[in-house]
Scaffold this active site. Structure first.
Site, PDB file in Angstrom:
ATOM      1  N   HIS A 150      -9.105   8.944 -58.121  1.00  0.00           N
ATOM      2  CA  HIS A 150      -9.146  10.284 -57.524  1.00  0.00           C
ATOM      3  C   HIS A 150     -10.448  10.991 -57.893  1.00  0.00           C
ATOM      4  CE1 HIS A 150      -4.582   9.797 -57.580  1.00  0.00           C
ATOM      5  NE2 HIS A 150      -4.984   9.704 -56.332  1.00  0.00           N
TER       6      HIS A 150
ATOM      7  N   GLU B 239       2.668   3.541 -57.622  1.00  0.00           N
ATOM      8  CA  GLU B 239       3.008   2.566 -58.671  1.00  0.00           C
ATOM      9  C   GLU B 239       4.492   2.235 -58.632  1.00  0.00           C
ATOM     10  OE1 GLU B 239       1.925   3.566 -62.805  1.00  0.00           O
ATOM     11  OE2 GLU B 239       3.785   2.597 -63.456  1.00  0.00           O
TER      12      GLU B 239
ATOM     13  N   SER C  77      -3.868  16.920 -62.161  1.00  0.00           N
ATOM     14  CA  SER C  77      -2.876  17.465 -63.093  1.00  0.00           C
ATOM     15  C   SER C  77      -3.184  17.047 -64.526  1.00  0.00           C
ATOM     16  CB  SER C  77      -1.467  17.056 -62.689  1.00  0.00           C
ATOM     17  OG  SER C  77      -1.291  15.689 -62.874  1.00  0.00           O
TER      18      SER C  77
ATOM     19  N   SER D 143      -9.760  10.509 -64.392  1.00  0.00           N
ATOM     20  CA  SER D 143     -10.487  10.044 -63.207  1.00  0.00           C
ATOM     21  C   SER D 143     -11.970  10.395 -63.255  1.00  0.00           C
ATOM     22  CB  SER D 143      -9.869  10.655 -61.950  1.00  0.00           C
ATOM     23  OG  SER D 143      -8.524  10.277 -61.834  1.00  0.00           O
TER      24      SER D 143
END
Lengths: 278, 278
Positions: free
Chosen positions: A36, A122, A218, A261
């Protein structure tokens, strides 16, 4: 300005591995974004011509397709192979493990319980390895267990790699009280929590803190919130262009951490800039 | 005096079964006392000539030997058979289960953890079924885990049948956090706790309570203590000869329960006596 990096930050083992794999397959394409972070995806495109497919049906014959760390459902993998795509599997080994556990336990007539988010790629991938899909159950909360009907009184459980252990134990405990055998596989990966612990530690010993990561991510927001608890001057930025020299006036030590990320090269640019302040 | 019996009291399933077995083998002998109640042992001796051996070495050729509910270590069983004894196995099925689990898991290269009291005959028996005795571990408290070295990172756990579930979960949780796979078998039997729950319920609705059982029996004392919490006039007796008519003056309803080693015929005598009071 003196800089101290957190003892753990940024990419986890699985993401680092996936990026190395992508770098070693020029002209390949990933199935969904590899991470991301648009800057990193652009870099892979510019430096290694790594493309991006959003849908399976867009894949063309003889394409080289990189499976991202989350993995993909079993049938999607089969379809890719049927399309004669060359499949490069960058599924994180910590995700391959629960996939194989679900496959094996399902064959041995265990009911399967997954602690995780049913909409997460996932979990969708892991779930797909169950032989009897009606007996693969996904819960996010212990209270979700009440509505379930297991076909067997032998339950095998696995957890999404990024979930919290405390809640997994709550779910497992509830299962143990009601079933003769519960086979508990601890598939939770410590990476996210190691970054958080390191941010907590570092932010309590510096006088200014910079957190690098997506403003919508997040896990980055979580890091920022942890840092603010210990260091009021904690700033969240996406890259070095957002740095403000005023933050470092009258400060002596700047702590830096980064979300899961955030690639190392973005972190390095921030470190260089901060070090250049007086 | 009106009497109400607890909804669960006295012998558990395994003990009732063992006594029936003993009654059906006249002239047999038990290896160790069948239950902790001398009156019942005397009754079996008088009515069925059931004898008692304290040591394996006392067994004579062609004796009929009854194995009690706790079970015995594997090698003791082998030795009994080698002595040409006719072995009648009254091991409680709820104890045979953990024995077989330990045997199977041990063969499949799991390290074994038993939650229980290392000196208890049941635990000694269960433990003996491990293939590699050095990798069969016994703990009573979660803190006991720290000192252990498991040979494998796959652990199979069982609990002594009379242990508390809450503590078993604590131990299991600690194992899950440190090992890749924990195979949890819930081998705890509800009988003890069902008697306790029933005593709690009954003692809060009567104005006098009689608990029948050995004064040294820990489960009987536990029942008495639970009853006293709800009914101040709770008395512990071993049999009807200890009843005192004064206890029932100005009372309307007497609750009765009994420890796990108290035979029905002793309970019935108490019920009859209490009912005869005005």
């Amino acid at each position: 300005m003196k800089v101290k990096l957190a003892s753990n930050y940024g990419f986890c083992f699985g993401v680092k591995r996936a990026i190395k794999i992508a770098e070693s397959y020029e002209n390949a394409s990933t199935m969904g974004p590899l991470i991301h972070n648009q800057d990193e995806i652009n870099r892979l495109k510019n430096d290694y011509n790594v493309g991006l497919y959003k849908e399976l049906k867009d894949v063309k014959d003889n394409d080289t397709i990189i499976i991202r760390t989350h993995g993909i459902p079993k049938d999607d993998l089969k379809n890719l192979k049927a399309q004669n795509a060359k499949v490069i599997n960058a599924t994180c080994p910590f995700v391959t493990t629960p996939q194989q556990i679900v496959k094996k336990m399902s064959k041995e007539d265990y009911s399967i319980l997954i602690f995780g988010d049913a909409d997460h790629p996932e979990v969708k991938g892991v779930q797909s390895y169950g032989q009897d899909q009606e007996d693969v159950h996904i819960v996010l909360e212990p209270s979700d267990l009440e509505a379930l009907n297991f076909k067997h009184n032998k339950i095998a459980t696995i957890a999404q790699t990024t979930k919290k252990k405390e809640k997994y134990l709550e779910i497992v405990n509830s299962l143990i009280l009601k079933n003769k055998e519960v086979r508990v596989f601890n598939t939770i990966c410590d990476a996210t929590f190691e970054n958080q612990d390191a941010a907590r530690e570092l932010s309590s010993e510096v006088d200014v803190m910079v957190v690098i990561g997506g403003k919508n991510s997040s896990n980055t927001k979580q890091l920022h919130s942890i840092c603010k608890e210990n260091c009021i001057d904690s700033y969240l930025i996406e890259n070095e262009s957002e740095l403000d020299s005023k933050w470092f006036e009258n400060k002596t030590l700047c702590g830096i951490t980064a979300g899961a990320s955030t690639p190392d090269w973005i972190i390095q640019q921030v470190v260089n800039s901060v070090e250049s302040y007086n």
